[in-house]
Design a protein around this motif. Structure first.
Motif, PDB file in Angstrom:
ATOM      1  N   TYR A 189      -2.533   2.622  -9.597  1.00  0.00           N
ATOM      2  CA  TYR A 189      -2.223   2.350  -8.190  1.00  0.00           C
ATOM      3  C   TYR A 189      -2.464   0.882  -7.876  1.00  0.00           C
ATOM      4  N   VAL A 190      -3.600   0.354  -8.325  1.00  0.00           N
ATOM      5  CA  VAL A 190      -3.927  -1.047  -8.060  1.00  0.00           C
ATOM      6  C   VAL A 190      -2.932  -1.973  -8.745  1.00  0.00           C
ATOM      7  N   THR A 191      -2.530  -1.637  -9.957  1.00  0.00           N
ATOM      8  CA  THR A 191      -1.576  -2.475 -10.686  1.00  0.00           C
ATOM      9  C   THR A 191      -0.231  -2.523  -9.965  1.00  0.00           C
ATOM     10  N   VAL A 192       0.278  -1.352  -9.568  1.00  0.00           N
ATOM     11  CA  VAL A 192       1.543  -1.316  -8.829  1.00  0.00           C
ATOM     12  C   VAL A 192       1.400  -2.059  -7.507  1.00  0.00           C
ATOM     13  N   PHE A 193       0.254  -1.899  -6.837  1.00  0.00           N
ATOM     14  CA  PHE A 193       0.010  -2.595  -5.574  1.00  0.00           C
ATOM     15  C   PHE A 193       0.081  -4.106  -5.756  1.00  0.00           C
ATOM     16  N   LEU A 194      -0.562  -4.621  -6.805  1.00  0.00           N
ATOM     17  CA  LEU A 194      -0.570  -6.069  -7.019  1.00  0.00           C
ATOM     18  C   LEU A 194       0.829  -6.601  -7.330  1.00  0.00           C
ATOM     19  N   LEU A 218       0.827  -1.208   0.000  1.00  0.00           N
ATOM     20  CA  LEU A 218       0.000   0.000   0.000  1.00  0.00           C
ATOM     21  C   LEU A 218       0.863   1.260   0.000  1.00  0.00           C
ATOM     22  N   LEU A 219       1.845   1.310   0.898  1.00  0.00           N
ATOM     23  CA  LEU A 219       2.703   2.493   0.987  1.00  0.00           C
ATOM     24  C   LEU A 219       3.600   2.621  -0.235  1.00  0.00           C
ATOM     25  N   CYS A 220       4.125   1.493  -0.705  1.00  0.00           N
ATOM     26  CA  CYS A 220       5.009   1.534  -1.877  1.00  0.00           C
ATOM     27  C   CYS A 220       4.252   2.026  -3.109  1.00  0.00           C
ATOM     28  N   ALA A 221       3.026   1.542  -3.296  1.00  0.00           N
ATOM     29  CA  ALA A 221       2.233   1.982  -4.453  1.00  0.00           C
ATOM     30  C   ALA A 221       1.960   3.479  -4.377  1.00  0.00           C
ATOM     31  N   PHE A 222       1.701   3.980  -3.166  1.00  0.00           N
ATOM     32  CA  PHE A 222       1.459   5.420  -3.022  1.00  0.00           C
ATOM     33  C   PHE A 222       2.722   6.218  -3.345  1.00  0.00           C
ATOM     34  N   VAL A 223       3.870   5.767  -2.842  1.00  0.00           N
ATOM     35  CA  VAL A 223       5.131   6.460  -3.132  1.00  0.00           C
ATOM     36  C   VAL A 223       5.407   6.452  -4.633  1.00  0.00           C
ATOM     37  N   CYS A 224       5.177   5.304  -5.285  1.00  0.00           N
ATOM     38  CA  CYS A 224       5.427   5.197  -6.720  1.00  0.00           C
ATOM     39  C   CYS A 224       4.509   6.124  -7.523  1.00  0.00           C
ATOM     40  N   ILE A 225       3.225   6.153  -7.148  1.00  0.00           N
ATOM     41  CA  ILE A 225       2.282   7.024  -7.857  1.00  0.00           C
ATOM     42  C   ILE A 225       2.650   8.491  -7.663  1.00  0.00           C
ATOM     43  N   ALA A 226       3.027   8.850  -6.436  1.00  0.00           N
ATOM     44  CA  ALA A 226       3.417  10.237  -6.180  1.00  0.00           C
ATOM     45  C   ALA A 226       4.657  10.615  -6.996  1.00  0.00           C
ATOM     46  N   ALA A 227       5.636   9.706  -7.057  1.00  0.00           N
ATOM     47  CA  ALA A 227       6.855   9.989  -7.826  1.00  0.00           C
ATOM     48  C   ALA A 227       6.551  10.043  -9.322  1.00  0.00           C
ATOM     49  N   GLY A 228       5.758   9.082  -9.818  1.00  0.00           N
ATOM     50  CA  GLY A 228       5.392   9.093 -11.234  1.00  0.00           C
ATOM     51  C   GLY A 228       4.600  10.330 -11.607  1.00  0.00           C
ATOM     52  N   TYR A 229       3.713  10.763 -10.720  1.00  0.00           N
ATOM     53  CA  TYR A 229       2.937  11.996 -10.942  1.00  0.00           C
ATOM     54  C   TYR A 229       3.862  13.197 -11.043  1.00  0.00           C
ATOM     55  N   ALA A 230       4.846  13.268 -10.133  1.00  0.00           N
ATOM     56  CA  ALA A 230       5.787  14.395 -10.154  1.00  0.00           C
ATOM     57  C   ALA A 230       6.607  14.399 -11.441  1.00  0.00           C
ATOM     58  N   PHE A 231       7.067  13.218 -11.873  1.00  0.00           N
ATOM     59  CA  PHE A 231       7.839  13.145 -13.116  1.00  0.00           C
ATOM     60  C   PHE A 231       6.993  13.550 -14.313  1.00  0.00           C
ATOM     61  N   HIS A 232       5.708  13.249 -14.287  1.00  0.00           N
ATOM     62  CA  HIS A 232       4.842  13.579 -15.425  1.00  0.00           C
ATOM     63  C   HIS A 232       4.417  15.044 -15.433  1.00  0.00           C
ATOM     64  N   VAL A 233       4.073  15.583 -14.271  1.00  0.00           N
ATOM     65  CA  VAL A 233       3.430  16.893 -14.218  1.00  0.00           C
ATOM     66  C   VAL A 233       4.436  18.037 -14.165  1.00  0.00           C
ATOM     67  N   TYR A 234       5.507  17.881 -13.411  1.00  0.00           N
ATOM     68  CA  TYR A 234       6.387  19.008 -13.138  1.00  0.00           C
ATOM     69  C   TYR A 234       7.628  18.991 -14.026  1.00  0.00           C
TER      70      TYR A 234
END
Length: 229
Positions: free
Chosen positions: A150-155, A38-54
């Motif tokens: 998020y669900v895919t990374v979580f699985l 759960l925590l790893c998927a959140f960290v990954c999504i946050a990092a991927g979001y930052a790489f995409h948006v900023y």
């Protein structure tokens, strides 16, 4: 068809052997894999979001370093992580296995791909125009739109942590902290001297598959959508 089924007897034996140590291993694995994924998927999504948006200096070089992390096998990192854990004084503890499970370079790569496909820049600009801050925009819009990712990374991470063997083998010596994979290995290594462990290993392996099956069945709708995207 067998004239008699021994599953009930084996489960009772599994629950009593070593004062029920197997289910202690089972709970450890659920904690390592469930909370860690759960925590790893959140960290990954946050990092991927930052790489995409900023846009920031050295973004692509930093992302290249993340991709380099994908190429390094986890077994090659076990000894360096053990030395780091030893300096921090967390060897043979829950944290020695839990903290490394929060990092997944491949998950960051996947998350950036998902954000590129699911999060349009126009929607984020509209949120900013309405006065939403960056954290509010990510939490209320970006994270919800990329939920299939998020669900895919979580699985992926849940499966990897649940099946993880080498890192706990290096980090842990207290059998009460073992995950179920390492505990079954310890029992299986004793079957030559104690044949009564054979049914315990087989029955324990059967139960060990259940959380993976449940996770994929329950989350398959999001997982299919994520892989299609």
């Amino acid at each position: 068809i067998p004239s008699r089924w021994h599953l009930g007897d084996n489960l009772r034996q599994l629950a009593t052997t070593g004062d029920g140590i197997y289910f202690r291993w089972y709970l450890n694995s659920l904690l390592y894999a469930g909370i860690g994924a759960l925590l790893c998927a959140f960290v990954c999504i946050a990092a991927g979001y930052a790489f995409h948006v900023y846009a920031f200096r050295g973004k692509e070089k930093l992302f290249g370093l993340v991709l380099l992390g994908v190429l390094v096998p986890t077994t090659a990192l076990a000894l360096p992580m053990y030395l780091l854990a030893s300096k921090l004084g967390i060897v043979n503890s829950f944290w020695a296995v839990f903290i490394p499970s929060l990092v997944n370079p491949f998950g960051v790569y996947l998350a950036r791909v998902f954000c590129a496909g699911y999060v349009p820049g126009e929607l984020l600009e509209a949120a900013r125009m309405d006065g939403a801050g960056e954290l509010r925009t990510f939490w209320s819009i970006g994270l919800r739109m990329v939920m299939p990712g998020y669900v895919t990374v979580f699985l992926f991470q849940f499966t990897a942590i649940w099946n993880n063997f080498f890192l706990p083998l290096v980090m842990l010596s207290d059998n009460r902290l073992f995950p179920v994979s390492l505990g079954l290995f310890a029992w299986n290594s004793q079957t030559h001297a104690f044949p009564e462990y054979y049914p315990l290993v087989v029955t324990g392996s059967l139960l060990a598959v259940v959380p993976l099956v449940v996770a994929f069945v329950v989350l398959q709708r999001h997982w299919k959508a994520g892989l299609t995207a």
